[in-house]
Scaffold this active site. Structure first.
Site: not given
Length: 641
Positions: A170-171, A258
């Protein structure tokens, strides 16, 4: 969207941010102007007020507000010039070093290294927020070369390896898709608006202090003090009105990104349960994702989970609701969160090395199926196959080199050892003799001890080993970095010639030691004909040494990939590595859609004969890295374009 479309989207978001920032500033100007008019009307007669220079005052008010907000934003941005490391330290982060004895920290480093090599990005520094029991993580930096990954102690202790891998993926999505730059700009913009409130608070404190210390009972003095207090209060409120809308801008931009990062984590790992279970773990963890740091609110949009609570969690939410994020990944989710783990960190799962295919320098042909994705199409889209390949690459690096790459002295020694001539011992000796500076004594000695491992290292492992050494190199101070660059140049020049890998290594290390801010990305292909000519001519010739006809055919294949521009081969006197350095520097400033065309053209030059050696694949990755394009490793049997 592919990598390049994401870069374009990030640029458009930045443009929207500038527009919304301008609207917010205009609103602040209007409110401050209203306060000025109110104060003037209270202190002059009706006749004088009718002759008041409205437009001049409006211009002066606008200039004053714009100056204050701009200077405030520039001040905050300059504080963040150190990139992600500054953000991590402000949140209480501590950099994790590879010699750590903590099994959770070691596992975290392994996951980050594997994801970086699989995606073709520089290995970021890793920070842990020791004082934070909550579950959270972030990526921050002005560019991938200066990125850091930060993880809370609670996340390290609570996540399984699969969950941690999902969060790290995700990062990395934020790193690959340009979100980090936008996030840091948001911090600067909101702080600039907040300065108006700071000034208002300062005025009120100053007036209150002068009022207490004054011995005068003059009514006019008392009225002036009240008026000044009113102005200070008005500025304070106006500033926070601006911050209110700034936070709304921040949350609106962050929420959608996100969702995209969650989806990218599934794509990278092909394991929906990893990221979904991480979110379910967060939902069932009593401390949640809130941070105790005083800087939690200003950095809330950087985080994996929301750091806000109460009223702010609704109005200024920088993240979608947790249940919506989970259902986007797992539509069949029944609403049950995962309880906290009682047995915290286990040892990292040992890799299962399959290194026999990496021991040689293979020739990689086109993939057998027409639907198999090409390397160019997988830029910014690493797959589980890339992650497994990264496991194998790291495990295949000799242990003595891998361990050395994780320390400051060892990383310098690894870089120098990679430059040692692979066939001529006399040249190697001359190269080592160039390291005469006393500070290089330990690194030079260690490089001499690593000769055998370095010169016998398969070509496929050279860039991964260099990637592993970059975090340690990034910790060098400016003087040590300059000495290392000088040592690299000295070793490269020891034999009187510069090879393509030497150029590659120099470019990669230079970008890590001096990352700076990213370019604006505004140039177009027609303005870069000379640079394109040098780059494609060099690649075509490197892929077909001694075969002028094949090199010419490769150049034609490559040039045919460039839309709206005709490029001719570079003259012989322009086919130098110095000219190549200037060329990639120019091309790094192309708009993303044109960068895609350049990478496709480079891949076509390498693959024009239907195959790519490991050395050619390495060169393609290196060109991508110098252009700021993360080219993942070439998988066995994978086609380039």
């Amino acid at each position: 969207m592919d990598f390049f479309e994401h870069q374009d989207a990030a640029r458009r978001q930045t443009g929207r941010l500038v527009l919304l920032f301008a609207v917010a500033v205009a609103a602040i100007v209007g409110l401050v102007y209203g306060v000025v008019l109110l104060v003037v009307s209270m202190n002059v007669g009706a006749e004088s007020f009718s002759r008041f220079p409205y437009f001049t005052t409006l211009g002066l008010t606008a200039a004053g507000v714009l100056t204050v907000v701009t200077l405030g934003s520039l001040y905050k941005t300059s504080q963040l010039s150190g990139g992600g490391a500054v953000v991590a330290r402000s949140l209480g982060g501590r950099e994790v070093t590879p010699d750590t004895n903590d099994s959770g920290e070691r596992r975290l480093l392994n996951v980050v290294e594997e994801m970086a090599i699989a995606s073709g990005t520089p290995v970021p520094a890793v920070y842990i927020l020791d004082r934070e029991d909550a579950i959270n993580a972030f990526a921050a930096g002005w560019s991938p070369e200066a990125a850091v990954i930060g993880v809370t102690r609670g996340a390290v202790e609570q996540f399984t390896r699969d969950e941690l891998q999902g969060v790290v993926a995700h990062e990395f999505s934020h790193i690959l898709h340009g979100d980090m730059r936008l996030n840091l700009r948001l911090i600067g913009v909101i702080f600039g608006i907040l300065v108006i409130s700071v000034i208002g608070a300062g005025v009120m404190r100053s007036v209150a202090y002068s009022g207490r210390s004054s011995r005068s009972n003059n009514k006019n003095a008392g009225a002036a003090i009240l008026a000044a207090l009113a102005v200070g209060l008005a500025l304070y409120v106006i500033g926070y009105v601006g911050v209110f809308f700034g936070r709304l801008i921040q949350s609106a931009i962050s929420r959608q990104r996100e969702f995209l990062a969650d989806a990218a984590a599934v794509q990278f790992t092909r394991d929906p349960d990893g990221i979904a279970d991480a979110l379910r773990r967060l939902g069932g963890y009593p401390p949640g994702s809130g941070l105790d740091s005083a800087h939690a609110i200003e950095n809330s949009h950087l985080m994996f989970g929301s750091t806000l609570s109460g009223f702010f969690a609704g109005m200024f939410a920088t993240h979608p609701p947790l249940d919506r994020r989970i259902r986007r990944i797992d539509p069949k989710w029944q609403g049950h969160y995962l309880p906290p783990r009682e047995s915290r960190v286990e040892e990292d799962t040992p890799r299962s090395p399959q290194v026999s295919s990496l021991a040689a320098e293979p020739v990689m042909g086109y993939a057998p199926g027409p639907t198999a994705p090409s390397l160019v199409k997988q830029i910014g889209r690493p797959t589980p196959e890339h992650l497994r390949h990264a496991h194998e690459l790291i495990e295949a690096v000799p242990a003595v080199l891998r361990q050395a790459a994780h320390t400051a002295t060892g990383a310098k020694a690894v870089v120098l050892a990679l430059l040692l001539d692979r066939g001529d011992e006399a040249v190697r000796q001359r190269q080592l003799e160039t390291l005469t500076d006393e500070p290089f004594g330990p690194a030079a000695t260690l490089a001499g001890r690593l000769v055998y491992e370095a010169v016998t290292l398969p070509v496929t492992l050279r860039l991964p080993l260099l990637d592993l050494s970059l975090p340690a190199l990034s910790r060098l101070d400016a003087e040590a970095a300059a000495r290392l660059q000088a040592a690299i140049d000295g070793m490269i020049g020891a034999d009187g010639r510069v090879e393509l890998f030497e150029w590659t290594l120099r470019q990669v290390v230079w970008r890590r030691l001096t990352p700076g801010r990213p370019r604006r990305g505004r140039r177009r292909l027609p303005g870069c004909r000379a640079a394109l000519s040098v780059l494609l001519s060099t690649l075509a010739e490197a892929g077909h040494p001694g075969d002028a006809d094949a090199a010419e055919a490769a150049f034609r294949d490559a040039a045919g990939r460039l839309p709206r521009v005709s490029v001719k081969p570079a003259p012989r006197d322009r086919r130098s590595l110095a000219a190549l350095t200037d060329a990639v520097d120019d091309l790094a400033d192309l708009v993303p859609v044109d960068q895609r065309s350049v990478v496709e053209a480079c891949a076509a030059a390498v693959a024009s004969d239907g195959q790519a050696t490991a050395a050619e694949a390495e060169l393609l990755r290196a060109v991508g890295e110098t252009l700021g394009v993360p080219v993942p490793p070439l998988l066995p049997g994978q086609r380039l374009v």
